[in-house]
Design an enzyme around this catalytic site. Structure first.
Site, PDB file in Angstrom:
ATOM      1  CE1 TYR A   6      65.476 -16.610  34.771  1.00 20.98           C
ATOM      2  CE2 TYR A   6      66.915 -17.674  36.355  1.00 20.98           C
ATOM      3  CZ  TYR A   6      65.726 -17.639  35.648  1.00 20.98           C
ATOM      4  OH  TYR A   6      64.782 -18.623  35.833  1.00 20.98           O
ATOM      5  CE  LYS A  41      61.941 -20.681  36.509  1.00 21.19           C
ATOM      6  NZ  LYS A  41      61.526 -19.310  36.910  1.00 21.19           N
ATOM      7  CD  GLU A  89      66.373 -18.685  27.519  1.00 22.02           C
ATOM      8  OE1 GLU A  89      65.526 -19.583  27.279  1.00 22.02           O
ATOM      9  OE2 GLU A  89      66.064 -17.587  28.006  1.00 22.02           O
ATOM     10  CG  ASN A 115      57.954 -19.084  37.893  1.00 14.46           C
ATOM     11  OD1 ASN A 115      59.009 -19.697  37.977  1.00 14.46           O
ATOM     12  ND2 ASN A 115      57.820 -18.002  37.150  1.00 14.46           N
ATOM     13  CG  HIS A 175      63.334 -20.531  31.774  1.00 16.98           C
ATOM     14  ND1 HIS A 175      63.298 -19.156  31.851  1.00 16.98           N
ATOM     15  CD2 HIS A 175      63.880 -20.835  30.559  1.00 16.98           C
ATOM     16  CE1 HIS A 175      63.807 -18.657  30.729  1.00 16.98           C
ATOM     17  NE2 HIS A 175      64.178 -19.650  29.939  1.00 16.98           N
TER      18      HIS A 175
HETATM   19  P1  DAT Z   1      59.229 -15.651  32.748  1.00 20.68           P
HETATM   20  O1  DAT Z   1      59.916 -16.721  33.571  1.00 20.68           O
HETATM   21  O2  DAT Z   1      57.770 -15.905  32.659  1.00 20.68           O
HETATM   22  O3  DAT Z   1      59.885 -15.436  31.413  1.00 20.68           O
HETATM   23  P2  DAT Z   1      60.496 -13.187  33.613  1.00 20.68           P
HETATM   24  O4  DAT Z   1      61.513 -13.426  32.538  1.00 20.68           O
HETATM   25  O5  DAT Z   1      59.833 -11.855  33.665  1.00 20.68           O
HETATM   26  O6  DAT Z   1      59.356 -14.298  33.586  1.00 20.68           O
HETATM   27  O7  DAT Z   1      61.182 -13.416  35.022  1.00 20.68           O
HETATM   28  C1  DAT Z   1      62.129 -14.453  35.204  1.00 20.68           C
HETATM   29  C2  DAT Z   1      61.869 -15.105  36.538  1.00 20.68           C
HETATM   30  O8  DAT Z   1      62.114 -14.190  37.578  1.00 20.68           O
HETATM   31  C3  DAT Z   1      60.433 -15.570  36.744  1.00 20.68           C
HETATM   32  O9  DAT Z   1      60.186 -16.836  36.177  1.00 20.68           O
HETATM   33  C4  DAT Z   1      60.321 -15.569  38.229  1.00 20.68           C
HETATM   34  C5  DAT Z   1      61.217 -14.426  38.664  1.00 20.68           C
HETATM   35  N1  DAT Z   1      60.455 -13.197  38.909  1.00 20.68           N
HETATM   36  C6  DAT Z   1      59.828 -12.432  37.984  1.00 20.68           C
HETATM   37  N2  DAT Z   1      59.228 -11.373  38.543  1.00 20.68           N
HETATM   38  C7  DAT Z   1      59.497 -11.473  39.890  1.00 20.68           C
HETATM   39  C8  DAT Z   1      59.169 -10.693  41.019  1.00 20.68           C
HETATM   40  N3  DAT Z   1      58.442  -9.582  40.922  1.00 20.68           N
HETATM   41  N4  DAT Z   1      59.613 -11.118  42.226  1.00 20.68           N
HETATM   42  C9  DAT Z   1      60.352 -12.236  42.357  1.00 20.68           C
HETATM   43  N5  DAT Z   1      60.704 -13.014  41.324  1.00 20.68           N
HETATM   44  C10 DAT Z   1      60.283 -12.643  40.111  1.00 20.68           C
HETATM   45 MG    MG Z   2      61.735 -14.712  30.936  1.00 19.91          MG
END
Ligand code: DAT
Ligand code: MG
Length: 149
Positions: free
Chosen positions: A49, A9, A126, A112, A115
């Site tokens: 997303y 990212k 994707e 983080n 992805h």
């Molecule tokens: P992952 O990336 O582990 O698949 P996810 O699909 O639940 O996680 O979420 C997508 C992204 O959204 C994640 O990498 C970071 C962001 N994200 C997730 N939960 C969040 C939160 N509570 N506040 C802010 N950003 C968040």
């Molecule tokens: Mg995810």
């Protein structure tokens, strides 16, 4: 063999973590199928997303992923989706195990670093969102004889 979509990212690109992510996937035994540095458009970000459309952080997520270039990759190997998710670590870097990419390089959930697809269906979706078929390279690596039985 499975394929998975991995993306460094904007925070990871800006912080010079691309090389380390590539090295980790190479050393694990996965084979690179495609890779490119690119800007993510707002449309692509929203499509990628879309499962999070209703979440309070959706706007922030789209703004972040479009804010600066990402490094998009396709990696291939046995159980690529599941193993890659383990290598990434938990979504929130504060909870991710040390030794994982997020556990080693992040502090907050919104930044983080990487992805990774969460299922084979997501991986297929994707990969086709980010890559044309002509950008995915099929080739044989002899080293695979030393990775697999
Ligand atoms: P992952 O990336 O582990 O698949 P996810 O699909 O639940 O996680 O979420 C997508 C992204 O959204 C994640 O990498 C970071 C962001 N994200 C997730 N939960 C969040 C939160 N509570 N506040 C802010 N950003 C968040
Ligand atoms: Mg995810």
């Amino acid at each position: 063999m499975e394929r998975t979509f991995i993306m460094v990212k904007p925070d990871g690109v800006q912080r010079n973590i691309v090389g380390d992510v590539v090295t980790r996937f190479e050393k694990k035994g996965f084979q690179l199928v495609g890779a490119k540095l690119m800007n993510v458009s707002e449309d692509l970000a929203k499509e990628h997303y879309k499962e999070h459309k209703e979440k309070p952080f959706f706007g922030e997520l789209v703004d972040f992923i479009t804010s600066s270039p990402v490094f998009a990759m396709v990696w291939e190997g046995e159980n690529a989706v599941t193993v890659a998710r383990k290598m990434l670590g938990k979504t929130n870097p504060a909870e991710a195990e040390v030794g994982t990419i997020r556990g080693d390089y992040g502090l907050q959930v919104a930044k983080n670093v990487v992805h990774g697809s969460d299922s084979n269906e997501s991986a297929t979706r994707e990969i086709s969102l980010f890559f044309n078929e002509s950008e995915l390279v099929n080739y044989t690596k002899l080293i695979n004889d030393w990775v697999y039985e």
